[in-house]
Design a protein around this motif. Structure first.
Motif, PDB file in Angstrom:
ATOM      1  N   ALA A 163      23.812  61.856  39.694  1.00 46.03           N
ATOM      2  CA  ALA A 163      24.054  63.217  39.200  1.00 46.03           C
ATOM      3  C   ALA A 163      24.056  63.269  37.674  1.00 46.03           C
ATOM      4  O   ALA A 163      23.715  64.293  37.083  1.00 46.03           O
ATOM      5  N   ALA A 164      24.413  62.173  37.050  1.00 40.86           N
ATOM      6  CA  ALA A 164      24.503  62.147  35.584  1.00 40.86           C
ATOM      7  C   ALA A 164      23.126  62.046  34.933  1.00 40.86           C
ATOM      8  O   ALA A 164      23.024  62.151  33.712  1.00 40.86           O
ATOM      9  N   TYR A 165      22.091  61.818  35.724  1.00 39.46           N
ATOM     10  CA  TYR A 165      20.744  61.621  35.167  1.00 39.46           C
ATOM     11  C   TYR A 165      19.844  62.841  35.352  1.00 39.46           C
ATOM     12  O   TYR A 165      18.626  62.757  35.193  1.00 39.46           O
ATOM     13  N   ASP A 166      20.469  63.987  35.663  1.00 39.29           N
ATOM     14  CA  ASP A 166      19.708  65.232  35.812  1.00 39.29           C
ATOM     15  C   ASP A 166      18.860  65.482  34.564  1.00 39.29           C
ATOM     16  O   ASP A 166      19.345  65.367  33.436  1.00 39.29           O
ATOM     17  N   GLY A 167      17.592  65.786  34.782  1.00 39.73           N
ATOM     18  CA  GLY A 167      16.708  66.121  33.662  1.00 39.73           C
ATOM     19  C   GLY A 167      16.018  64.931  33.018  1.00 39.73           C
ATOM     20  O   GLY A 167      15.166  65.109  32.148  1.00 39.73           O
ATOM     21  N   GLU A 168      16.372  63.720  33.415  1.00 43.56           N
ATOM     22  CA  GLU A 168      15.820  62.552  32.734  1.00 43.56           C
ATOM     23  C   GLU A 168      14.503  62.099  33.381  1.00 43.56           C
ATOM     24  O   GLU A 168      14.182  62.438  34.517  1.00 43.56           O
TER      25      GLU A 168
END
Lengths: 156, 339
Positions: free
Chosen positions: A70-75
């Motif tokens: 979830a912390a890597y959204d957009g990567e």
């Protein structure tokens, strides 16, 4: 976040845009392997020690087993599936073959991704390659050949 | 392998992080490298993680003689930052001595200061550990205690703090910038950490829900050409310290006017070797001075069954670090520097 607690993510995965939803506690590694079927990224220790799960996130090598998806959204995520093909392997994949830099092959995807990132730092000595690759264990002990493969591309 | 399920939210800004973080069962998530391990081991069981990784707290800046490092700066970025590598090589060295390239790309400065001990009794769910489960006892005290503390331990806990960066920051008298619902405050690193006493589960003086926003160092650049971080470990890379030493000297007219010594792997917090420092002030940087510093650095060490070897190791590491610092000075003079 949806009613069932799942989280919608937008990723660029191996150059392709991807919409996917994950459970809050899914790791990036589990997302890749279990949900997306990209099993080239390996689960070794699952504790950040062995490096078999190494992928690139926005161009930087990370351990996907310790990365909360979830912390890597957009990567932009790059896995072993995204760097070369059988016909056109990545130069480091070709170098691994030339230097016989693997035996069982389990750690190899992580070694390759880690090595690609290390080469961006332009290591200037074999010792810098060994040190820079210390986050990737090889239980077959192919270390000298792994270092040699990376060194070739580093021009050492 | 995984722990119990948790919820996730991303903090919109620092104020939102404080509100979300104040909820019972909340845990801040920055790089996640320690929290995810602790969760998989069942040591950390948050109800919800509050993702603070995208808050704008990652800058490295210099204001006059003060260096400020945002709490969410990634370790690899800090080590590579020109301000740090040029003026604070001690910080860069300590960072690069720790973990691996992948971990340093993920881990943050704030998370590094808060990382939990690697004591195996803490990290193994079914062993006794007062830090993990109050009242369960300290398994290491009478068990395997090779890596346990020589200083500052208690009958309740003998675990060591394992951050390399914190040892360098301790030597440089760093301060921790903290934000709580009541506003910002600042603690010296030595007052930030707590000794275990009877409450080993409390490792810092951060209040519940408070957020580290950064660390700052004043006037540390005067040690730029005379500092080193020496890490002694069981393998050459990607390993925690058995013993480590951060050493920094300031010389005027060939005499030591300021000395900083801090040790890692020997105490529940990064450990300033103040008596060793005092032994150096006013002396020339020579072998007798270093021997005196090494001897005083280990005074008061309290060994357990398996870690007594670390006393001699620490004494020698202090001397070797000081020799390295002095050799740097000589090399700089040889090439015409003003060091």
């Amino acid at each position: 976040m949806s009613d069932d607690g799942r989280i919608a993510l937008s990723l660029t995965l191996n150059g392709q845009p991807l919409e996917v939803d994950v459970a809050p506690c899914d790791t990036l590694l589990d997302l890749l392997r279990d949900q997306l079927g990209l099993t080239g990224t390996k689960k070794g220790c699952d504790m950040g020690a062995c490096g078999a799960c190494t992928v690139l996130a926005n161009g930087r090598r990370i351990k996907s087993c310790l990365a909360l998806a979830a912390a890597y959204d957009g990567e932009a995520i790059i896995t072993i599936e995204g760097i070369g093909t059988l016909e056109h392997p990545h130069p480091l994949q070709a170098a691994f073959i030339r230097h016989d830099a693997l035996q069982c092959g389990y750690c190899t995807p992580g070694q390759i991704l880690s090595g690609i990132a290390l080469l961006e730092d332009k290591p200037r000595a074999l010792a810098a390659i060994s040190e820079g690759m210390s986050g990737n264990l090889c239980r077959c002990g192919a270390y000298p050949n792994i270092v040699a493969a990376i060194a070739e591309l580093a021009g050492l | 392998m995984s722990g119990p399920a948790f919820g996730y939210c991303r903090a919109a800004d620092a104020g939102d992080a404080l509100i979300q973080g104040a909820r019972p069962g909340a845990a801040f998530l920055a790089g996640g490298t320690d929290l995810m391990q602790l969760w998989k081991m069942g040591v950390a069981t948050p109800d919800r993680v509050v993702d603070i990784s995208r808050l704008p707290l990652s800058a490295v800046t210099a204001d006059g003689s003060r260096l400020s490092i945002g709490a969410l700066a990634r370790l690899s970025d800090v080590a590579a930052h020109p301000l740090v590598s040029r003026d604070y090589p001690l910080i860069a060295q300590a960072i690069l001595a720790g973990a691996s390239g992948q971990i340093r790309n993920m881990a943050t400065v704030g998370g590094n200061l808060l990382q939990r001990t690697r004591c195996p009794y803490f990290r193994t769910e079914d062993l006794a550990c007062n830090k993990r489960m109050a009242g369960s006892g300290c398994g290491a005290l009478a068990g395997q205690n090779r890596q346990s503390a020589l200083f500052g331990a208690s009958a309740a806990c003998v675990a060591t703090h394992v951050s390399d960066l914190a040892v360098a920051l301790m030597a440089l008298d760093a301060r921790v910038e903290i934000l709580g619902l009541g506003g910002p405050r600042r603690l010296g690193l030595s007052g930030f950490y707590r000794l275990p006493g009877d409450t080993p589960e409390r490792e810092t003086n951060l209040a519940s829900g408070e957020l580290i926003t950064g660390v700052s160092v004043d006037s540390g650049d005067r040690f730029a050409t005379r500092s080193t971080y020496l890490k002694v470990r069981d393998r050459a890379s990607f390993e925690f310290a058995v013993v480590s030493v951060a050493a920094a000297l300031q010389l005027e007219d060939g005499v030591i006017v300021d000395a900083r010594l801090a040790a890692g792997g020997v105490a529940p917090m990064p450990w300033r070797l103040v008596r060793g420092e005092a032994a150096l002030i006013g002396r020339r940087p020579d072998a007798p001075a270093f021997a005196a510093a090494g001897a005083l650095a280990v005074e008061g060490a309290k060994p357990l069954a398996h870690n007594g070897f670390k006393i001699e190791l620490l004494r020698r590491a202090v001397i070797r670090a000081l020799e390295t610092v002095t050799a740097q000075t000589a090399a700089a003079q040889t090439i015409g520097g003003d060091a």
